[in-house]
Scaffold this motif. Structure first.
Motif, mmCIF file in Angstrom:
data_model
loop_
_atom_site.group_PDB
_atom_site.id
_atom_site.type_symbol
_atom_site.label_atom_id
_atom_site.label_comp_id
_atom_site.label_asym_id
_atom_site.label_seq_id
_atom_site.Cartn_x
_atom_site.Cartn_y
_atom_site.Cartn_z
ATOM 1 N N SER A 104 54.498 -20.668 46.502
ATOM 2 C CA SER A 104 53.628 -20.969 47.640
ATOM 3 C C SER A 104 52.173 -20.713 47.274
ATOM 4 O O SER A 104 51.854 -19.710 46.629
ATOM 5 N N GLY A 105 51.301 -21.616 47.702
ATOM 6 C CA GLY A 105 49.883 -21.460 47.415
ATOM 7 C C GLY A 105 49.461 -21.964 46.056
ATOM 8 O O GLY A 105 48.292 -21.812 45.679
ATOM 9 N N ALA A 106 50.386 -22.567 45.300
ATOM 10 C CA ALA A 106 50.041 -23.053 43.966
ATOM 11 C C ALA A 106 49.227 -24.345 44.013
ATOM 12 O O ALA A 106 48.627 -24.734 43.008
ATOM 13 N N GLY A 107 49.209 -25.017 45.164
ATOM 14 C CA GLY A 107 48.420 -26.250 45.289
ATOM 15 C C GLY A 107 49.251 -27.513 45.256
ATOM 16 O O GLY A 107 48.701 -28.604 45.076
ATOM 17 N N LYS A 108 50.583 -27.401 45.469
ATOM 18 C CA LYS A 108 51.441 -28.587 45.420
ATOM 19 C C LYS A 108 51.059 -29.587 46.525
ATOM 20 O O LYS A 108 50.868 -30.769 46.266
ATOM 21 N N SER A 109 50.956 -29.081 47.750
ATOM 22 C CA SER A 109 50.620 -29.973 48.861
ATOM 23 C C SER A 109 49.217 -30.537 48.710
ATOM 24 O O SER A 109 48.961 -31.704 49.050
ATOM 25 N N GLY B 123 52.900 -49.164 40.332
ATOM 26 C CA GLY B 123 53.342 -47.784 40.478
ATOM 27 C C GLY B 123 52.823 -46.843 39.417
ATOM 28 O O GLY B 123 53.160 -45.655 39.428
ATOM 29 N N HIS B 124 51.994 -47.319 38.491
ATOM 30 C CA HIS B 124 51.449 -46.431 37.465
ATOM 31 C C HIS B 124 50.314 -45.604 38.083
ATOM 32 O O HIS B 124 49.384 -46.141 38.671
ATOM 33 N N ILE B 125 50.387 -44.274 37.897
ATOM 34 C CA ILE B 125 49.405 -43.362 38.482
ATOM 35 C C ILE B 125 48.792 -42.516 37.377
ATOM 36 O O ILE B 125 49.495 -42.007 36.501
ATOM 37 N N SER B 126 47.475 -42.368 37.438
ATOM 38 C CA SER B 126 46.760 -41.530 36.475
ATOM 39 C C SER B 126 45.879 -40.546 37.239
ATOM 40 O O SER B 126 45.055 -40.952 38.066
ATOM 41 N N VAL B 127 46.063 -39.254 36.971
ATOM 42 C CA VAL B 127 45.252 -38.190 37.580
ATOM 43 C C VAL B 127 44.429 -37.560 36.458
ATOM 44 O O VAL B 127 44.989 -37.039 35.488
ATOM 45 N N GLU B 128 43.100 -37.612 36.592
ATOM 46 C CA GLU B 128 42.215 -37.147 35.525
ATOM 47 C C GLU B 128 41.268 -36.060 36.031
ATOM 48 O O GLU B 128 40.395 -36.321 36.855
ATOM 49 N N ASN B 129 41.481 -34.833 35.551
ATOM 50 C CA ASN B 129 40.577 -33.701 35.820
ATOM 51 C C ASN B 129 40.250 -33.556 37.307
ATOM 52 O O ASN B 129 39.099 -33.363 37.700
ATOM 53 N N VAL B 130 41.270 -33.615 38.129
ATOM 54 C CA VAL B 130 41.075 -33.518 39.570
ATOM 55 C C VAL B 130 40.922 -32.058 39.981
ATOM 56 O O VAL B 130 41.728 -31.199 39.608
ATOM 57 N N SER B 131 39.870 -31.793 40.758
ATOM 58 C CA SER B 131 39.635 -30.456 41.299
ATOM 59 C C SER B 131 39.374 -30.580 42.789
ATOM 60 O O SER B 131 38.673 -31.496 43.240
ATOM 61 N N VAL B 132 39.936 -29.663 43.545
ATOM 62 C CA VAL B 132 39.730 -29.603 44.993
ATOM 63 C C VAL B 132 39.311 -28.188 45.335
ATOM 64 O O VAL B 132 40.025 -27.229 45.028
ATOM 65 N N MET C 45 46.546 -37.298 46.028
ATOM 66 C CA MET C 45 47.101 -38.525 45.465
ATOM 67 C C MET C 45 47.359 -39.576 46.542
ATOM 68 O O MET C 45 47.190 -40.774 46.305
ATOM 69 N N ALA C 46 47.774 -39.105 47.724
ATOM 70 C CA ALA C 46 48.049 -40.040 48.816
ATOM 71 C C ALA C 46 46.785 -40.525 49.500
ATOM 72 O O ALA C 46 46.843 -41.437 50.328
ATOM 73 N N GLY C 47 45.639 -39.909 49.188
ATOM 74 C CA GLY C 47 44.387 -40.298 49.839
ATOM 75 C C GLY C 47 44.130 -39.565 51.131
ATOM 76 O O GLY C 47 43.195 -39.903 51.866
ATOM 77 N N ALA C 48 44.961 -38.549 51.424
ATOM 78 C CA ALA C 48 44.761 -37.782 52.652
ATOM 79 C C ALA C 48 43.519 -36.912 52.579
ATOM 80 O O ALA C 48 42.924 -36.584 53.606
ATOM 81 N N LEU C 49 43.116 -36.512 51.382
ATOM 82 C CA LEU C 49 41.855 -35.800 51.189
ATOM 83 C C LEU C 49 41.189 -36.308 49.923
ATOM 84 O O LEU C 49 41.845 -36.848 49.024
ATOM 85 N N LEU C 50 39.879 -36.138 49.867
ATOM 86 C CA LEU C 50 39.115 -36.617 48.714
ATOM 87 C C LEU C 50 38.882 -35.470 47.748
ATOM 88 O O LEU C 50 38.403 -34.398 48.156
ATOM 89 N N PRO C 51 39.224 -35.637 46.460
ATOM 90 C CA PRO C 51 38.972 -34.565 45.496
ATOM 91 C C PRO C 51 37.478 -34.350 45.296
ATOM 92 O O PRO C 51 36.677 -35.287 45.397
ATOM 93 N N ASP C 52 37.095 -33.104 45.028
ATOM 94 C CA ASP C 52 35.680 -32.795 44.794
ATOM 95 C C ASP C 52 35.224 -33.270 43.414
ATOM 96 O O ASP C 52 34.050 -33.616 43.230
ATOM 97 N N ALA D 233 38.836 -22.675 43.925
ATOM 98 C CA ALA D 233 39.447 -23.985 43.734
ATOM 99 C C ALA D 233 40.911 -23.939 44.122
ATOM 100 O O ALA D 233 41.649 -23.039 43.709
ATOM 101 N N LEU D 234 41.334 -24.899 44.954
ATOM 102 C CA LEU D 234 42.753 -25.054 45.258
ATOM 103 C C LEU D 234 43.456 -25.774 44.114
ATOM 104 O O LEU D 234 44.622 -25.497 43.826
ATOM 105 N N LEU D 235 42.740 -26.695 43.487
ATOM 106 C CA LEU D 235 43.195 -27.368 42.270
ATOM 107 C C LEU D 235 42.029 -27.372 41.290
ATOM 108 O O LEU D 235 40.880 -27.522 41.701
ATOM 109 N N GLN D 236 42.336 -27.236 40.014
ATOM 110 C CA GLN D 236 41.254 -27.218 39.033
ATOM 111 C C GLN D 236 41.672 -27.960 37.774
ATOM 112 O O GLN D 236 42.632 -27.589 37.093
ATOM 113 N N ASN D 237 40.981 -29.074 37.516
ATOM 114 C CA ASN D 237 41.141 -29.859 36.297
ATOM 115 C C ASN D 237 42.606 -30.239 36.030
ATOM 116 O O ASN D 237 43.143 -30.011 34.942
#
Length: 517
Positions: free
Chosen positions: A352-357, A314-323, A363-370, A331-335
């Motif tokens: 709304s529109g902050a990029g939560k979804s 269950g350990h999760i690491s998110v590193e400089n993810v941008s979409v 993270m769930a793998g529903a889309l691939l980060p750029d 960018a919907l998400l940036q770093n």
């Protein structure tokens, strides 16, 4: 890849095409013998045996022609068996691919072209020189007339290609856009009806169809003009062959039977070219469809099987993810970077529109980060087999995303299609539903767990869909639970069940929740 999987069928069909074209010469020989031998000598017995030989040859020709068409039909089935699974798998794995909705339609159209009349015409085309040679053997002037036609018709085909290429591509693009928009509107038909937008959207859709029909009509008119010209050339040459044959007979240069033989041979020599001109539009479309499908299939992972990693804790690491957005204009998400320990509950809150979804989808793998990477227990998500990793992740999307099928199938993630141990699956489905307090809710529905949902998961309320989707998320005891606004459609009872579920699962899973509340 696609052509190689059916080349043996094409090879066999080409052999049968050779035999068919050889037998097409028999009626010409029959004409010559009837006019040159039977008529002058009144040989009825000769006519009888010649007719029997002709009928046997024509029956054989029909059998061979049927056989090559069956071979092409089997090639189509084989092609579908080889490519459709990979195409569907790739399509589900690349939801961001442009023209994704059209990929399977393009493949079906390409398959129909590869196994249809256009391919038969291509198989017959190499025999044109043989018919020309026979025309020259009848008489050089007959051969020159046939050769002239065989030069004129390819020029018409070349002009057809130059004239229609851009128009056909524009028509295909307009059709794809129109069909995609129509599918989207049909999916939102209830909202459209409730908001009184039906007439406005019908008018808008008709305007798009008018543009599509206009481009298709332009391409069709252009191709039709050249097709009419090719027919004129062929019919004119056939008639001229009769006139030329009569002139040669008058001068005693050929026999009377050669008049009709010349006309038949010229018609047969020109027929494949005319067929290719008639099927030029599908051939141009097939070429573009082949390129699009090959480009999509090139993204399919064909490498070696990935090493099976141990189940994540269950350990999760998110590193400089941008979409990036679809238009790549922002960018919907940036770093974005953070870490979550196993058993930890994290709530992602923002306007709304902050990029939560977008974050939870990545993270769930529903889309691939750029850019950037997401790791589970220290292993990059791309190092996992996506299907195996998904078994350890429970994901509840914002819109529930239930599919057509029974409620049990949806909760079990349609595992019944791959596994045959139905009693064990049914037990796991009930356990998952009980964990989120949805067991009695489902039992109260008609047919209970076997209640059939319509496409889009329609047939139940939004709150019921949310509870069932939550049961699907916890199916199989995933180590990681990612919930996107899980209480958006829940009533008081549902909220209480959700809080109880999270409390029950805490400590054995890591949990992520996004909410605007």
């Amino acid at each position: 890849m696609m052509i190689y999987s059916i080349n043996k069928y094409f090879f066999k069909a080409a052999i049968f095409s050779a035999l068919v074209n050889i037998l097409y010469i028999i009626p010409t020989i029959y004409m010559l013998q009837v006019y040159d031998r039977v008529v002058p000598t009144r040989g009825l017995q000769t006519l009888l045996f010649l007719t029997l030989i002709l009928l046997f040859a024509l029956a054989t020709l029909a059998f061979l022609d049927r056989t090559r068409m069956r071979l092409l039909a089997r090639a189509g089935v084989r092609l579908d068996m080889m490519v459709a699974p990979v195409l569907l798998d790739t399509s589900f794995g690349r939801p961001d691919w442009p023209g994704l909705r059209q990929a399977l339609r393009d493949f079906d159209a390409l398959r129909a072209t590869l196994t249809g009349p256009a391919t038969l015409a291509l198989f017959d085309a190499p025999w044109i020189p043989i018919y020309l040679l026979i025309c020259f053997l009848v008489h050089p002037w007959i051969g020159i007339l046939a050769f002239t036609g065989c030069c004129l018709l390819p020029l018409v085909a070349f002009a057809t290609a130059r004239s229609t290429r851009g128009k056909v591509e524009q028509a295909q693009l307009a059709a794809n856009i129109s069909y995609t928009n129509q599918d989207a509107l049909l999916g939102a038909s209830e909202t459209i009806r409730a908001l009184g937008m039906r007439r406005a959207l019908v008018t808008r859709q008709l305007r798009q169809r008018e543009a599509m029909i206009a481009t298709q009509a332009q391409a069709g008119l252009s191709a039709g003009s050249f097709l009419a010209l090719s027919k004129f050339i062929r019919l004119a040459l056939q008639s001229l062959a009769l006139g030329l044959g009569a002139l040669l007979v008058i001068d005693n240069l050929i026999s009377a039977g050669a008049i009709f033989a010349a006309s038949f041979l010229i018609a047969r020599a020109l027929q494949p070219i005319e067929q290719l001109i008639g099927t030029w539009k599908p051939l141009i479309q097939a070429r573009q469809q082949y390129r699009d499908i090959q480009a999509l299939l090139a993204t399919h992972a064909t490498g070696s099987v990935k090493t099976a990693l141990p189940a994540p804790l269950g350990h999760i690491s998110v590193e400089n993810v941008s979409v990036m957005s679809d238009g790549q204009d922002g960018a919907l998400l940036q770093n974005v970077s953070f870490c979550i320990a196993a058993g930890e509950i994290i709530a992602v809150i923002g306007p709304s529109g902050a990029g939560k979804s977008t974050l939870v989808r990545a993270m769930a793998g529903a889309l691939l980060p750029d850019r950037g990477k997401i790791s589970f227990d220290g292993s990059h998500a791309q190092d996992w087999d996506p299907e195996l990793l998904a078994r350890h992740i429970g994901y509840l999307p914002q819109d529930s995303a239930l599919l057509a099928g029974s409620i049990a199938d949806n909760i079990a993630r349609f595992s019944i299609e791959l596994e045959q141990d139905k009693p064990a699956l049914d037990a796991a489905v009930i356990v998952a539903a009980s964990k989120v307090g949805a067991d009695m809710l489902i039992r109260r529905l008609s047919d209970g767990y076997d209640h059939q949902l319509k496409p889009g998961g329609k047939g139940i309320s939004a709150g019921q869909a949310q509870r069932i989707a939550l049961a699907r998320a916890v199916f199989g005891d995933p180590a990681i639970l990612i919930l996107d606004e899980p209480n958006a459609h829940l009533d008081t009872e549902g909220d209480a069940a959700l809080i109880m579920t999270i409390g029950t699962l805490k400590g054995s899973v890591a949990k992520i929740g996004g909410s605007q509340r």
